[in-house]
Scaffold this active site. Structure first.
Site, PDB file in Angstrom:
ATOM      1  CG  ASP A   1      -2.200  -0.666   1.047  1.00 58.35           C
ATOM      2  OD1 ASP A   1      -2.587  -0.852  -0.119  1.00 58.35           O
ATOM      3  OD2 ASP A   1      -2.834  -1.037   2.051  1.00 58.35           O
TER       4      ASP A   1
ATOM      5  CE1 TYR B   1       4.109  -6.697   3.723  1.00 52.09           C
ATOM      6  CE2 TYR B   1       3.332  -8.950   3.934  1.00 52.09           C
ATOM      7  CZ  TYR B   1       3.436  -7.785   3.214  1.00 52.09           C
ATOM      8  OH  TYR B   1       2.870  -7.706   1.968  1.00 52.09           O
TER       9      TYR B   1
END
Lengths: 243, 243
Positions: free
Chosen positions: B51, B109
């Protein structure tokens, strides 16, 4: 009241600490914020004139004010009048004649090297990217010759106006983690560009371009040309000023 | 030749990974650089659609090319055509039908929280600043309920188009150092905003707003409204994609 502030800043977008007429500086922004908060013209005196692109996590500056704002609330009040890349992290009342620069006992700077095959886009403004193989043991050996009281003219850029080039370096701690090499350097004072020239010289030691014991001779020479290059500003952060 | 790239980027100034007509994106910049280097129109397929504001140290993308440039030299060649905040760190030849997204085994992540009284101006684009007292032991306890295979609809933002919301989380390692709390989360795949909602929910656990064992119920509810808030994009970094 004489108020001593502790200040963090990202120096990337500033022409250094010191107020300048035609450039945006940290001191300029801080004075502007204080002036807007207290609705009277305020100037500050900083502990250290950091250069363009140099950062701080522990810069200090004082100013005089009469106000009903409690000292412990001042950081929050001031931060409302500062951009996001300058943050006041502490305020305390000091004696009327306290001077943040002249009363300094010692200061610690951190210089950060990022040592990897490729740069890391998230730290380009906060470290010196180097891809060479660097021998930390050699650097540690070389750094020992810098400790103590010396005439550090060899590590002083021209443009310095100090009356004496004698300073005392109390420690140089070198910490490796992941791909970072962090130099923590503490001294009673630093000449113009001194930390950056020390790091640039120790880098040459780490890549076998200067022998560790040669550092002793370089210091004795008092000749800037004998030392290594000046490491870039972006790797340098003023960590603390002690009184 | 099918070439698989590993890519680092600072997502601050991009509208995310995926190419968009009217916005500057990482994929867009990478394709532009490759097109300029190879002097023919090139498109890439990314492993993960990060994003806006999300960073990467191990994004992957492939493209097809016939060239005389040796594969091992490609990162250097490509980086000459990229802005400083996007860096190709590896290139390798893969099988003709290799697909960087569909062939993914698992991804890691990192989510970074900066927990201190005042923000640090040098990490505002790279972490979530929180000043509350956070209980890491509670967070570690809560995180255990997330491990394994579950329907993670509760941690999925609307706007997701997955055919199934079942995913497997392999580990959640939480590392504290200085004032940072780093979450390393590995799974076989992640729903839209899943890591950020997990971190936002565990943050509520860490401030006693949600009981650790409540996480189990939240997952079983499959209801996004039961979970915590979505942690901000800037704290998130795609660390690695494994095949």
């Amino acid at each position: 009241m004489n108020i001593l502030l502790t200040i963090s800043y990202d120096g990337t977008n500033y022409h250094g600490w010191q107020r300048q007429k035609d450039f945006i500086t940290v001191q300029g922004k801080l004075e502007e914020g204080l002036t807007n908060l207290f609705k009277k013209y305020i100037t500050v005196r900083g502990a250290s004139r950091t250069d363009s692109g140099v950062h701080a996590l522990g810069q200090r500056a004082n100013f005089y004010i009469d106000t009903t704002i409690p000292v412990k609330n001042m950081p929050y009040a001031i931060n409302n009048f500062l951009p996001n890349d300058i943050v006041v992290t502490d305020a305390k009342l000091v004696e009327e004649n306290f001077h943040p620069q002249f009363d300094t006992k010692n200061k610690t700077y951190r210089y950060q090297i990022y040592n990897n095959k490729f740069p890391n886009p998230m730290n380009i403004n906060y470290s010196w990217f180097l891809k060479n193989d660097i021998n930390i043991d050699l650097i540690r050996e070389g750094s020992k010759y810098i400790l103590g009281e010396h005439d550090f003219s060899c590590f002083c850029a021209s443009g310095s106006y100090s009356t004496t080039n004698i300073r005392t370096v109390n420690f140089i701690d070198i910490k490796e983690e992941d791909n970072y090499i962090n130099f923590y350097i503490n001294g009673n004072g630093f000449l113009y560009n001194m930390v950056r020239i020390i790091v640039g010289t120790l880098y040459y030691v780490g890549i076998n371009k200067i022998e560790p014991k040669k550092i002793k001779e370089i210091i004795l020479s008092k000749d800037r040309r004998q030392a290594g290059k000046t490491a870039p500003a972006c790797g340098l952060t003023l960590m603390e000023v002690n009184y």
